[in-house]
Design an enzyme around this catalytic site. Structure first.
Site, PDB file in Angstrom:
ATOM      1  N   HIS A 197      41.035  53.573  40.517  1.00  0.00           N
ATOM      2  CA  HIS A 197      41.238  54.837  40.076  1.00  0.00           C
ATOM      3  C   HIS A 197      41.815  55.837  40.971  1.00  0.00           C
ATOM      4  CE1 HIS A 197      39.630  52.805  36.600  1.00  0.00           C
ATOM      5  NE2 HIS A 197      40.238  53.723  35.592  1.00  0.00           N
ATOM      6  N   ASP A 238      40.958  44.931  35.517  1.00  0.00           N
ATOM      7  CA  ASP A 238      40.389  46.274  36.124  1.00  0.00           C
ATOM      8  C   ASP A 238      39.609  47.120  34.776  1.00  0.00           C
ATOM      9  OD1 ASP A 238      40.226  48.353  38.091  1.00  0.00           O
ATOM     10  OD2 ASP A 238      41.131  49.805  36.447  1.00  0.00           O
ATOM     11  N   SER A 239      38.638  47.971  35.269  1.00  0.00           N
ATOM     12  CA  SER A 239      38.028  48.486  34.006  1.00  0.00           C
ATOM     13  C   SER A 239      38.809  49.547  33.138  1.00  0.00           C
ATOM     14  CB  SER A 239      36.820  49.306  34.848  1.00  0.00           C
ATOM     15  OG  SER A 239      37.327  50.405  35.425  1.00  0.00           O
ATOM     16  N   CYS A 243      37.576  53.052  44.796  1.00  0.00           N
ATOM     17  CA  CYS A 243      37.778  52.879  43.477  1.00  0.00           C
ATOM     18  C   CYS A 243      39.286  52.816  42.947  1.00  0.00           C
ATOM     19  CB  CYS A 243      37.098  53.707  42.423  1.00  0.00           C
ATOM     20  SG  CYS A 243      37.489  53.746  40.679  1.00  0.00           S
ATOM     21  N   CYS A 245      39.004  46.158  40.800  1.00  0.00           N
ATOM     22  CA  CYS A 245      38.077  47.167  40.371  1.00  0.00           C
ATOM     23  C   CYS A 245      37.174  46.708  41.383  1.00  0.00           C
ATOM     24  CB  CYS A 245      37.656  46.655  38.934  1.00  0.00           C
ATOM     25  SG  CYS A 245      36.098  47.617  38.410  1.00  0.00           S
ATOM     26  N   ASN A 246      36.669  48.002  42.053  1.00  0.00           N
ATOM     27  CA  ASN A 246      35.797  47.824  43.044  1.00  0.00           C
ATOM     28  C   ASN A 246      34.282  47.631  42.661  1.00  0.00           C
ATOM     29  OD1 ASN A 246      36.760  49.074  46.113  1.00  0.00           O
ATOM     30  ND2 ASN A 246      38.003  49.886  44.354  1.00  0.00           N
ATOM     31  N   THR A 247      33.923  48.125  41.572  1.00  0.00           N
ATOM     32  CA  THR A 247      32.457  47.793  40.925  1.00  0.00           C
ATOM     33  C   THR A 247      32.567  46.290  40.637  1.00  0.00           C
ATOM     34  OG1 THR A 247      32.349  49.916  40.276  1.00  0.00           O
ATOM     35  CG2 THR A 247      30.815  48.322  39.160  1.00  0.00           C
ATOM     36  N   GLU A 301      41.375  58.508  33.450  1.00  0.00           N
ATOM     37  CA  GLU A 301      41.624  57.663  32.085  1.00  0.00           C
ATOM     38  C   GLU A 301      41.941  58.988  31.036  1.00  0.00           C
ATOM     39  OE1 GLU A 301      41.355  54.488  31.328  1.00  0.00           O
ATOM     40  OE2 GLU A 301      40.885  53.785  33.264  1.00  0.00           O
TER      41      GLU A 301
END
Length: 268
Positions: free
Chosen positions: A186, A9-10, A184, A72-74, A151
């Site tokens: 997150h 994931d990011s 997302c 991570c969707n992106t 974050e």
């Protein structure tokens, strides 16, 4: 098969998927890598997201993983097909599972999607939804302030509510959708706040549960499920400072986190 499942994931968002994997597959070991140093991915160019994702994947391949989850969707939108073609292990993203869950839930065929700029710009969710049912109406909205807030560990309280309320005002005012996809990983960390803003009549969809179910099916199909008896030891890696990562991981996973390491990713 005693190889771990890899999750990338990011940042910390993919812990929402890891949590479901642990719940549904309690004997499987996970190796999680969050690229907190370079988070968020949403505003970044497609080529940069691809490069960073491939660097994370290469790190996990050295850990001998048996399946990769792009949590991570992106990254899913930009790299899923590429990785499925290149790797000889199963690769699962979070977009198709989320789309399927939303279609099961909607009653009026009006579905909203909130995500990063990259995910919304890619139109990955409308494509996935229309691929299942062409009559679905989709409203997309980017919420760029959500990931930095998560974050930093701000997921509840007045500040979080105000940010979420402001971001979702345009989609709430239309009062059309009955289902909202958190596009997302997150965003499920803000699920209670998002639900409070949108109201109880709107179903909130997180892809974690459906993604974990798909992992279980694929491992079963390939006969690579771990069949022994154990309490697995998971490993967590982050590319940035681990203090906030640890606090959110303990809060979200509700288990002691004994191993958090900084990942030395080879960059191009």
């Amino acid at each position: 098969m005693d190889q771990p499942i890899g999750v990338i994931d990011s940042g910390v968002g993919g812990l929402t998927v890891a949590s479901e994997l642990m719940r549904q597959l309690p004997k499987e070991r996970l190796i999680y890598l969050g690229d907190t140093l370079r988070c968020p991915y949403g505003p970044r160019p497609k080529e940069e997201v691809i490069q960073y994702t491939l660097e994370m994947v290469n790190f996990l391949l050295k850990q001998d993983i048996k399946l990769l989850v792009i949590a991570c969707n992106t990254a899913t939108a930009f790299t899923l097909e590429l990785l499925q073609e290149q790797l000889d292990i199963p690769v699962i993203g979070v977009i198709q599972p989320g789309a399927r869950a939303a279609i099961k839930m909607t009653k009026n065929m009006q579905i909203g999607v909130i995500g990063t700029e990259g995910t919304i710009r890619s139109r990955a969710y409308p494509d996935a939804l229309h691929g299942i049912n062409s009559e679905i109406e989709v409203q997309g909205l980017s919420c760029p302030d959500f990931v930095p807030m998560v974050e930093q560990g701000v997921i509840t309280g007045p500040e979080a509510y105000q940010v979420v309320e402001t971001a979702l005002q345009s989609i709430k005012e239309k009062q059309i959708i009955d289902t909202l996809i958190l596009g997302c990983t997150h965003y499920p960390l803000l699920k209670d706040t998002i639900q409070a803003v949108m109201g109880e009549d709107v179903h909130i969809i997180s892809s974690g549960e459906e993604t974990a179910r798909e992992v279980s099916v694929i491992l079963g199909y390939h006969q690579t499920l771990y069949e022994g008896d154990r309490s697995p030891k998971h490993r967590f890696y982050t590319t940035g400072p681990w203090e906030i990562f640890e606090r959110i991981a303990i809060q979200w996973l509700d288990i002691p986190i004994n191993i958090i390491e900084n990942a030395n990713i080879e960059t191009n």
